[in-house]
Write a protein that holds these residues in place. Structure first.
Motif, PDB file in Angstrom:
ATOM      1  N   ASP A  42       0.806  -1.230   0.000  1.00  0.00           N
ATOM      2  CA  ASP A  42       0.000   0.000   0.000  1.00  0.00           C
ATOM      3  C   ASP A  42       0.837   1.278   0.000  1.00  0.00           C
ATOM      4  OD1 ASP A  42      -2.516  -1.077  -0.164  1.00  0.00           O
ATOM      5  OD2 ASP A  42      -2.817  -1.181   2.004  1.00  0.00           O
ATOM      6  N   LEU A  43       2.136   1.098  -0.193  1.00  0.00           N
ATOM      7  CA  LEU A  43       3.038   2.247  -0.127  1.00  0.00           C
ATOM      8  C   LEU A  43       2.700   3.320  -1.167  1.00  0.00           C
ATOM      9  CD1 LEU A  43       5.586   3.236   1.352  1.00  0.00           C
ATOM     10  CD2 LEU A  43       6.941   2.148  -0.440  1.00  0.00           C
ATOM     11  N   HIS A  85      -3.395   3.834  -5.827  1.00  0.00           N
ATOM     12  CA  HIS A  85      -2.092   3.518  -5.228  1.00  0.00           C
ATOM     13  C   HIS A  85      -1.458   2.272  -5.824  1.00  0.00           C
ATOM     14  CE1 HIS A  85      -4.812   1.077  -2.738  1.00  0.00           C
ATOM     15  NE2 HIS A  85      -3.779   0.356  -2.355  1.00  0.00           N
ATOM     16  N   ASP A  86      -2.268   1.378  -6.409  1.00  0.00           N
ATOM     17  CA  ASP A  86      -1.716   0.162  -7.032  1.00  0.00           C
ATOM     18  C   ASP A  86      -0.783   0.549  -8.183  1.00  0.00           C
ATOM     19  OD1 ASP A  86      -4.210  -0.456  -5.704  1.00  0.00           O
ATOM     20  OD2 ASP A  86      -4.277  -2.371  -6.740  1.00  0.00           O
ATOM     21  N   TYR A 112       3.410   0.437  -8.519  1.00  0.00           N
ATOM     22  CA  TYR A 112       3.930  -0.396  -9.606  1.00  0.00           C
ATOM     23  C   TYR A 112       4.923   0.404 -10.455  1.00  0.00           C
ATOM     24  CZ  TYR A 112       3.971  -2.897 -14.072  1.00  0.00           C
ATOM     25  OH  TYR A 112       4.357  -3.519 -15.233  1.00  0.00           O
ATOM     26  N   GLN A 113       4.525   1.599 -10.850  1.00  0.00           N
ATOM     27  CA  GLN A 113       5.398   2.451 -11.665  1.00  0.00           C
ATOM     28  C   GLN A 113       6.642   2.879 -10.892  1.00  0.00           C
ATOM     29  OE1 GLN A 113       5.033   2.908 -14.807  1.00  0.00           O
ATOM     30  NE2 GLN A 113       2.891   2.404 -15.178  1.00  0.00           N
ATOM     31  N   LEU A 114       6.445   3.179  -9.625  1.00  0.00           N
ATOM     32  CA  LEU A 114       7.563   3.613  -8.785  1.00  0.00           C
ATOM     33  C   LEU A 114       8.608   2.496  -8.632  1.00  0.00           C
ATOM     34  CD1 LEU A 114       7.020   5.665  -5.557  1.00  0.00           C
ATOM     35  CD2 LEU A 114       8.641   3.831  -5.540  1.00  0.00           C
ATOM     36  N   LEU A 115       8.147   1.269  -8.447  1.00  0.00           N
ATOM     37  CA  LEU A 115       9.074   0.142  -8.292  1.00  0.00           C
ATOM     38  C   LEU A 115       9.792  -0.165  -9.602  1.00  0.00           C
ATOM     39  CD1 LEU A 115       6.926  -2.248  -6.072  1.00  0.00           C
ATOM     40  CD2 LEU A 115       8.983  -1.023  -5.365  1.00  0.00           C
ATOM     41  N   ILE A 162       0.884  -8.530  -8.016  1.00  0.00           N
ATOM     42  CA  ILE A 162       0.063  -8.335  -6.805  1.00  0.00           C
ATOM     43  C   ILE A 162      -0.116  -6.838  -6.546  1.00  0.00           C
ATOM     44  CG2 ILE A 162       0.115  -8.509  -4.273  1.00  0.00           C
ATOM     45  CD1 ILE A 162       1.467 -11.289  -4.662  1.00  0.00           C
ATOM     46  N   ILE A 163       0.997  -6.125  -6.599  1.00  0.00           N
ATOM     47  CA  ILE A 163       0.955  -4.695  -6.298  1.00  0.00           C
ATOM     48  C   ILE A 163       0.068  -3.953  -7.301  1.00  0.00           C
ATOM     49  CG2 ILE A 163       2.409  -2.606  -6.386  1.00  0.00           C
ATOM     50  CD1 ILE A 163       4.530  -4.525  -4.905  1.00  0.00           C
ATOM     51  N   ARG A 164       0.175  -4.315  -8.556  1.00  0.00           N
ATOM     52  CA  ARG A 164      -0.570  -3.590  -9.588  1.00  0.00           C
ATOM     53  C   ARG A 164      -2.076  -3.868  -9.577  1.00  0.00           C
ATOM     54  NH1 ARG A 164       0.904  -3.011 -16.058  1.00  0.00           N
ATOM     55  NH2 ARG A 164       0.357  -0.808 -16.099  1.00  0.00           N
ATOM     56  N   PHE A 165      -2.460  -5.071  -9.126  1.00  0.00           N
ATOM     57  CA  PHE A 165      -3.875  -5.456  -9.258  1.00  0.00           C
ATOM     58  C   PHE A 165      -4.567  -5.806  -7.942  1.00  0.00           C
ATOM     59  CE2 PHE A 165      -1.985  -6.608 -13.449  1.00  0.00           C
ATOM     60  CZ  PHE A 165      -2.639  -5.643 -14.195  1.00  0.00           C
TER      61      PHE A 165
END
Ligand code: FE2
Ligand code: FE2
Length: 255
Positions: free
Chosen positions: A94-95, A171-172, A176-179, A193-196
């Motif tokens: 959730d970052l 935030h997903d 995702y883009q940040l990582l 997982i993070i994206r969806f």
């Protein structure tokens, strides 16, 4: 019982209403363009502290700051004997809510107006499925009056893959883009997982089967496994400091 929306407060309802009103394909393209530019590498662990003050307006289950929710999720994955990458994923999933630090009310990305940060997501550019939470708001979405975007497939091809779809912004997508920008060492499963993870229409309702490709089919059970740690770890008890430190150490190799 989690995700019970029968008796929710006005903030939760209003957030969903605004998301349905404003999350159009034009908005999502604008948001991706505006918020996917990063200057330098982001300090992931340092950024987590910035969530200490963030309370998710769309969440009917918890009113603890989001940082505690991250540790609770990671702890439940650890207790279940999950590998380090899954614990790390739980710890940061959730970052992306730190987008509020560079956000504004007009974009729905501020502490006060959060429809561009939180809440269940849906794919834009095609019909919003009736299985969505608060489906009575679907008619408020301008794209649903546009014949290019209001059919089952809309602008998409059969089995085109969810990575090729525009999902309502939040935030997903931001994390995702940040990582990706940070050249993360987390595996493909973690990024999926993070994206969806807010796309409940996908991992709970199976409403996008017609758009899924082989990758989505492979990833779906993993996303569902993650969801248990995200959802069922929520309670009002804070995690002990020594356990927090143990969890933090699991993510270090992936930063
Ligand atoms: Fe989330
Ligand atoms: Fe979460």
């Amino acid at each position: 019982m989690f995700r019970n929306y029968d008796d929710v407060n006005d903030d939760v309802k209003n957030n969903y209403k605004q998301a349905r009103q404003y999350q159009t394909i034009e908005y999502v393209k604008y948001m991706r363009e505006k918020y996917s530019k990063f200057d330098e590498k982001i300090d992931i662990l340092g950024s987590m502290k910035l969530l200490e003050n963030f309370v998710d307006l769309s969440d009917p289950d918890i009113d603890l700051p989001n940082l505690e929710h991250l540790y609770q999720s990671a702890n439940s994955a650890m207790e279940a004997g999950e590998p380090d990458w899954m614990i790390a994923t739980c710890l940061i999933h959730d970052l992306g809510k730190i987008i509020y630090l560079r956000g504004c009310d007009e974009d729905g990305t501020s502490m006060k107006v959060q429809y561009g940060i939180v809440g269940d997501t849906f794919i834009v550019g095609c019909k919003i499925p009736d299985e969505i939470i608060f489906c009575e708001y679907n008619e408020l979405n301008p794209n649903m009056k546009d014949d290019r975007y209001n059919t089952k497939y809309g602008i998409y091809e059969k089995n085109c893959g969810l990575d090729n779809c525009y999902v309502s912004y939040g935030h997903d997508e931001y994390l995702y883009q940040l990582l990706k920008h940070n050249q993360t060492k987390l595996p493909e499963e973690a990024l999926y997982i993070i994206r969806f993870h807010s796309l409940y229409l996908h991992h709970r309702e199976n409403a996008y089967e017609h758009l899924m490709n082989d990758k989505d089919k492979k990833m779906l059970p993993i996303l569902q496994r993650f969801n248990k740690y995200d959802l069922y770890s929520k309670n009002s008890k804070k995690i002990r400091m020594d356990i927090k430190n143990k969890i933090t150490n699991r993510i270090l190799p992936y930063l």
